[in-house]
Enzyme design. Structure first.
Site, mmCIF file in Angstrom:
data_model
loop_
_atom_site.group_PDB
_atom_site.id
_atom_site.type_symbol
_atom_site.label_atom_id
_atom_site.label_comp_id
_atom_site.label_asym_id
_atom_site.label_seq_id
_atom_site.Cartn_x
_atom_site.Cartn_y
_atom_site.Cartn_z
ATOM 1 N N LYS A 32 0.858 -1.191 0.000
ATOM 2 C CA LYS A 32 0.000 0.000 0.000
ATOM 3 C C LYS A 32 0.888 1.234 0.000
ATOM 4 O O LYS A 32 1.792 1.360 0.827
ATOM 5 C CB LYS A 32 -0.891 -0.003 1.251
ATOM 6 N N ASP A 59 -3.440 4.371 -1.632
ATOM 7 C CA ASP A 59 -4.336 4.824 -0.550
ATOM 8 C C ASP A 59 -4.238 6.344 -0.392
ATOM 9 O O ASP A 59 -3.575 6.842 0.508
ATOM 10 C CB ASP A 59 -3.895 4.100 0.734
ATOM 11 N N LYS A 61 -7.122 8.308 -0.436
ATOM 12 C CA LYS A 61 -8.363 8.741 0.234
ATOM 13 C C LYS A 61 -8.891 10.060 -0.325
ATOM 14 O O LYS A 61 -9.009 11.053 0.399
ATOM 15 C CB LYS A 61 -8.132 8.888 1.737
ATOM 16 N N ASP A 64 -13.176 15.374 -2.370
ATOM 17 C CA ASP A 64 -13.255 16.734 -2.920
ATOM 18 C C ASP A 64 -14.556 16.823 -3.712
ATOM 19 O O ASP A 64 -15.367 15.891 -3.678
ATOM 20 C CB ASP A 64 -12.009 16.986 -3.807
ATOM 21 N N THR A 122 -10.031 3.745 11.134
ATOM 22 C CA THR A 122 -9.948 2.842 12.290
ATOM 23 C C THR A 122 -9.309 3.545 13.491
ATOM 24 O O THR A 122 -9.282 3.002 14.590
ATOM 25 C CB THR A 122 -9.153 1.554 11.935
ATOM 26 N N ARG A 214 3.002 -0.600 10.647
ATOM 27 C CA ARG A 214 4.146 -0.517 11.552
ATOM 28 C C ARG A 214 4.595 -1.839 12.164
ATOM 29 O O ARG A 214 5.790 -2.027 12.390
ATOM 30 C CB ARG A 214 3.837 0.509 12.655
HETATM 31 O O1 C5P Z 1 0.795 0.964 11.085
HETATM 32 P P1 C5P Z 1 -0.621 0.498 10.932
HETATM 33 O O2 C5P Z 1 -0.755 -1.013 10.809
HETATM 34 O O3 C5P Z 1 -1.554 1.094 11.955
HETATM 35 O O4 C5P Z 1 -1.041 1.070 9.494
HETATM 36 C C1 C5P Z 1 -2.347 1.060 9.027
HETATM 37 C C2 C5P Z 1 -2.374 1.674 7.650
HETATM 38 O O5 C5P Z 1 -3.710 1.658 7.166
HETATM 39 C C3 C5P Z 1 -1.919 3.133 7.589
HETATM 40 O O6 C5P Z 1 -1.234 3.302 6.354
HETATM 41 C C4 C5P Z 1 -3.210 3.931 7.567
HETATM 42 O O7 C5P Z 1 -3.096 5.127 6.839
HETATM 43 C C5 C5P Z 1 -4.155 2.968 6.851
HETATM 44 N N1 C5P Z 1 -5.586 3.131 7.138
HETATM 45 C C6 C5P Z 1 -6.123 3.010 8.409
HETATM 46 N N2 C5P Z 1 -7.468 3.151 8.614
HETATM 47 C C7 C5P Z 1 -8.286 3.383 7.584
HETATM 48 C C8 C5P Z 1 -7.754 3.514 6.280
HETATM 49 C C9 C5P Z 1 -6.380 3.365 6.104
HETATM 50 O O8 C5P Z 1 -5.394 2.751 9.354
HETATM 51 N N3 C5P Z 1 -9.605 3.442 7.786
#
Ligand code: C5P
Length: 238
Positions: A32, A59, A61, A64, A122, A214
């Protein structure tokens, strides 16, 4: 779509991306690319990742006015990514414009990227939704409502928490894809995410794909952690 584990390449530049991918040798991954990386590197990072054989979820998002989103998607479709997304909060006209833009921009003979909608991040709790965004409804109801609007607008699925997947599948069907971030092993730090589940729980709840950032990208041994996630997600022992 097979049920992929998507690695969030949340890095500041292509230098860190290349260093990270070196751990995986020649393995083809589903990755991603989010705004942190794309705003620095632009389309060249997508070209690079595609050349390496990786599948890509872009991603960005988008959120607009419909005309701007249509034009942006028309340009982005030329990159040949597999999945792209918008915020459902942009409304049905904007979501329809996103799909139209993608169809217009996809080169002849190529498949248009799947277009999915972010329902609620989330990282957003019901408290924040109520007190800051001023949405008085229950978080789960809001997510389902946004997912229904996304389907009505011709989108292919949503980004949501795994916790919301069973209701979305029940109401909108199994073919409507659910891409779920907020995934952690029991031993991981939660960080800024609010609604987290394990890969195994995500599988049991019916997620189409999980997004992991992460926990893998900041690990000392990313490949080992990746394998652990894959085995939990796929339900096989390593
Ligand atoms: O590091 P982590 O596992 O929390 O990363 C989650 C990834 O998913 C990040 O890149 C974040 O921008 C993305 N994301 C999210 N929640 C959403 C949409 C995308 O955490 N609803």
């Amino acid at each position: 779509m097979q049920r992929p584990l998507i690695i969030a390449l949340d890095f500041p530049s292509s230098i860190e991306v290349k260093e990270f991918l070196r751990h995986f040798d020649q393995q083809q991954l589903f990755v991603k690319v989010g705004m942190e990386l794309f705003y620095q590197e632009g389309p060249s990072i997508i070209t690079y990742l595609k050349e390496q054989g990786h599948s890509i979820f872009l991603d960005l998002k988008l959120h607009d006015i419909p005309n701007t989103v249509r034009s942006a998607m028309k340009g982005l479709a030329k990159l040949g990514v597999d999945i792209i997304n918008v915020h459902a909060a942009g409304g049905t006209a904007m979501m329809q414009a996103a799909v139209e833009g993608l169809e217009e921009g996809t080169p002849a003979g190529k498949k248009r990227p799947l277009c999915i909608a972010v329902t609620q991040l989330t990282s957003t709790s019901e408290k924040v939704m109520k007190e800051e965004i001023w949405i008085e409804k229950k978080l789960a109801d809001t997510v389902l409502h946004y997912a229904s609007l996304a389907k009505k607008s011709g989108l292919d699925g949503v980004v949501c928490s795994s916790l919301e997947v069973p209701t979305i599948v029940e109401i909108l069907g199994k073919d409507f894809i659910t891409v779920t971030p907020g995934i952690r092993l029991a031993t991981d730090a939660i960080g800024d995410q609010e609604r987290v589940v394990s890969p195994e729980t995500a599988r049991n709840l019916g997620s189409t794909a999980i997004v992991v950032g992460r926990s893998i990208t900041k690990a000392n041994q990313p490949i080992q952690v990746y394998r652990q996630f894959i085995s939990d997600w796929e339900g096989v022992t390593i």
